[in-house]
Design a protein around this motif. Structure first.
Motif, PDB file in Angstrom:
ATOM      1  N   ASP A  93       0.828  -1.204   0.000  1.00  0.00           N
ATOM      2  CA  ASP A  93       0.000   0.000   0.000  1.00  0.00           C
ATOM      3  C   ASP A  93       0.867   1.262   0.000  1.00  0.00           C
ATOM      4  O   ASP A  93       0.618   2.197  -0.763  1.00  0.00           O
ATOM      5  CB  ASP A  93      -0.928  -0.017   1.221  1.00  0.00           C
ATOM      6  CG  ASP A  93      -1.913   1.130   1.190  1.00  0.00           C
ATOM      7  OD1 ASP A  93      -2.890   1.046   0.428  1.00  0.00           O
ATOM      8  OD2 ASP A  93      -1.689   2.129   1.914  1.00  0.00           O
ATOM      9  N   TYR A  94       1.893   1.283   0.837  1.00  0.00           N
ATOM     10  CA  TYR A  94       2.797   2.436   0.876  1.00  0.00           C
ATOM     11  C   TYR A  94       3.546   2.611  -0.447  1.00  0.00           C
ATOM     12  O   TYR A  94       3.745   3.732  -0.912  1.00  0.00           O
ATOM     13  CB  TYR A  94       3.806   2.308   2.022  1.00  0.00           C
ATOM     14  CG  TYR A  94       3.223   2.556   3.392  1.00  0.00           C
ATOM     15  CD1 TYR A  94       2.567   3.737   3.703  1.00  0.00           C
ATOM     16  CD2 TYR A  94       3.357   1.605   4.398  1.00  0.00           C
ATOM     17  CE1 TYR A  94       2.047   3.973   4.968  1.00  0.00           C
ATOM     18  CE2 TYR A  94       2.845   1.830   5.674  1.00  0.00           C
ATOM     19  CZ  TYR A  94       2.194   3.008   5.947  1.00  0.00           C
ATOM     20  OH  TYR A  94       1.685   3.241   7.202  1.00  0.00           O
ATOM     21  N   THR A  95       3.956   1.503  -1.036  1.00  0.00           N
ATOM     22  CA  THR A  95       4.665   1.568  -2.326  1.00  0.00           C
ATOM     23  C   THR A  95       3.755   2.157  -3.396  1.00  0.00           C
ATOM     24  O   THR A  95       4.163   3.054  -4.145  1.00  0.00           O
ATOM     25  CB  THR A  95       5.155   0.166  -2.749  1.00  0.00           C
ATOM     26  OG1 THR A  95       6.080  -0.310  -1.754  1.00  0.00           O
ATOM     27  CG2 THR A  95       5.829   0.188  -4.098  1.00  0.00           C
ATOM     28  N   HIS A  96       2.533   1.681  -3.452  1.00  0.00           N
ATOM     29  CA  HIS A  96       1.569   2.196  -4.431  1.00  0.00           C
ATOM     30  C   HIS A  96       1.320   3.688  -4.192  1.00  0.00           C
ATOM     31  O   HIS A  96       1.306   4.487  -5.139  1.00  0.00           O
ATOM     32  CB  HIS A  96       0.263   1.407  -4.355  1.00  0.00           C
ATOM     33  CG  HIS A  96      -0.792   1.931  -5.253  1.00  0.00           C
ATOM     34  ND1 HIS A  96      -0.776   1.739  -6.620  1.00  0.00           N
ATOM     35  CD2 HIS A  96      -1.898   2.677  -4.998  1.00  0.00           C
ATOM     36  CE1 HIS A  96      -1.817   2.339  -7.161  1.00  0.00           C
ATOM     37  NE2 HIS A  96      -2.517   2.922  -6.200  1.00  0.00           N
ATOM     38  N   CYS A 118       7.686   8.173   9.300  1.00  0.00           N
ATOM     39  CA  CYS A 118       7.559   7.539   7.990  1.00  0.00           C
ATOM     40  C   CYS A 118       7.506   6.017   8.141  1.00  0.00           C
ATOM     41  O   CYS A 118       8.228   5.447   8.964  1.00  0.00           O
ATOM     42  CB  CYS A 118       8.760   7.957   7.139  1.00  0.00           C
ATOM     43  SG  CYS A 118       8.948   7.008   5.634  1.00  0.00           S
ATOM     44  N   PRO A 119       6.688   5.358   7.336  1.00  0.00           N
ATOM     45  CA  PRO A 119       6.614   3.892   7.435  1.00  0.00           C
ATOM     46  C   PRO A 119       7.962   3.204   7.225  1.00  0.00           C
ATOM     47  O   PRO A 119       8.269   2.223   7.891  1.00  0.00           O
ATOM     48  CB  PRO A 119       5.614   3.495   6.358  1.00  0.00           C
ATOM     49  CG  PRO A 119       5.262   4.721   5.613  1.00  0.00           C
ATOM     50  CD  PRO A 119       5.779   5.902   6.346  1.00  0.00           C
ATOM     51  N   GLY A 120       8.769   3.721   6.318  1.00  0.00           N
ATOM     52  CA  GLY A 120      10.080   3.116   6.099  1.00  0.00           C
ATOM     53  C   GLY A 120      10.941   3.195   7.341  1.00  0.00           C
ATOM     54  O   GLY A 120      11.635   2.242   7.700  1.00  0.00           O
ATOM     55  N   GLY A 121      10.889   4.321   8.026  1.00  0.00           N
ATOM     56  CA  GLY A 121      11.658   4.488   9.253  1.00  0.00           C
ATOM     57  C   GLY A 121      11.157   3.601  10.380  1.00  0.00           C
ATOM     58  O   GLY A 121      11.934   3.054  11.153  1.00  0.00           O
ATOM     59  N   VAL A 122       9.847   3.451  10.465  1.00  0.00           N
ATOM     60  CA  VAL A 122       9.264   2.603  11.505  1.00  0.00           C
ATOM     61  C   VAL A 122       9.690   1.153  11.304  1.00  0.00           C
ATOM     62  O   VAL A 122      10.125   0.488  12.245  1.00  0.00           O
ATOM     63  CB  VAL A 122       7.719   2.708  11.501  1.00  0.00           C
ATOM     64  CG1 VAL A 122       7.102   1.682  12.407  1.00  0.00           C
ATOM     65  CG2 VAL A 122       7.289   4.090  11.914  1.00  0.00           C
ATOM     66  N   GLN A 135      12.424   1.099   0.715  1.00  0.00           N
ATOM     67  CA  GLN A 135      13.368   2.177   0.993  1.00  0.00           C
ATOM     68  C   GLN A 135      14.268   2.446  -0.206  1.00  0.00           C
ATOM     69  O   GLN A 135      14.559   3.597  -0.520  1.00  0.00           O
ATOM     70  CB  GLN A 135      14.203   1.851   2.233  1.00  0.00           C
ATOM     71  CG  GLN A 135      13.395   1.961   3.495  1.00  0.00           C
ATOM     72  CD  GLN A 135      14.264   2.010   4.735  1.00  0.00           C
ATOM     73  OE1 GLN A 135      15.449   1.750   4.705  1.00  0.00           O
ATOM     74  NE2 GLN A 135      13.649   2.356   5.852  1.00  0.00           N
ATOM     75  N   GLN A 136      14.682   1.389  -0.895  1.00  0.00           N
ATOM     76  CA  GLN A 136      15.544   1.580  -2.060  1.00  0.00           C
ATOM     77  C   GLN A 136      14.809   2.336  -3.167  1.00  0.00           C
ATOM     78  O   GLN A 136      15.383   3.194  -3.823  1.00  0.00           O
ATOM     79  CB  GLN A 136      16.069   0.235  -2.585  1.00  0.00           C
ATOM     80  CG  GLN A 136      17.118   0.385  -3.657  1.00  0.00           C
ATOM     81  CD  GLN A 136      18.331   1.169  -3.170  1.00  0.00           C
ATOM     82  OE1 GLN A 136      18.946   0.815  -2.180  1.00  0.00           O
ATOM     83  NE2 GLN A 136      18.678   2.247  -3.869  1.00  0.00           N
TER      84      GLN A 136
END
Length: 189
Positions: free
Chosen positions: A60-63, A99-103, A123-124
């Motif tokens: 979902d975050y990627t989209h 941020c979701p990536g940081g979490v 993240q990449q």
């Protein structure tokens, strides 16, 4: 039992809130079930495991990030980076979420293998977007020509992530925005 996609989407939205406030290990299926008003076992119709829920969150975050990037693709590079800063600032303004990536990074060592891979890819992809935007800024002569795009993207991404954490600790969302804008001013030509 038929799978109700509206309930699945609600579960993902609830999980996003918990994730960005508590971390991946800071909430359970029971927390989501309680908020939805359903039995915990009912969540297994939507997600076989918490790992599957985590993968659905990353998807979902990627989209969302891809849609966001597409929406801003016509902007000048510096303006794109400012929009990126605004996106992160929005997280910090929303109950000092991060941020979701940081979490996911905070819980990274405890994540299952498939979820670790999905988090790394997420993240990449974000850093790749930043790297390309920095390349565009160098080419358009709005960013310093001596910048190394890959390293600068990593610097900017880690600054955004870290400043969200500091903003949370200081209970001041503006810390995040001011830190990133200061870094951007050092990169501009």
């Amino acid at each position: 039992m038929a799978v109700n996609s509206a309930t699945k989407l609600q579960a993902i939205e609830i999980a996003k809130g918990y994730l960005q406030l508590r971390g991946f290990n800071g909430f359970s299926f029971q927390d989501i079930a309680d908020e939805l008003g359903i039995r915990k076992a009912s969540l297994h119709y939507y997600f076989a495991s918490k790992e599957d829920l985590g993968l659905a969150l990353i998807e979902d975050y990627t989209h969302s990030f891809q849609e966001w990037a597409k929406k801003h693709e016509e902007l000048e590079p510096v303006e794109k980076i400012k929009k990126f800063i605004d996106m992160y600032y929005f997280f910090s303004q929303d109950d000092l979420k991060v941020c979701p990536g940081g979490v996911f990074c905070i819980d990274y060592n405890t994540l299952p293998t498939k979820l670790k891979k999905a988090v790394s890819d997420f993240q990449q992809n974000t850093q790749d977007w930043l790297e390309e935007t920095i390349r565009q800024g160098i080419k358009s002569k709005t960013l310093k020509p001596t910048l190394k795009p890959k390293e600068t993207a990593a610097l900017f991404y880690s600054t955004a992530q870290g400043s969200l954490q500091v903003a949370r600790m200081q209970n001041n969302p503006k810390v995040m925005k001011n830190t990133c804008l200061s870094l951007l001013s050092l990169l501009e030509k």
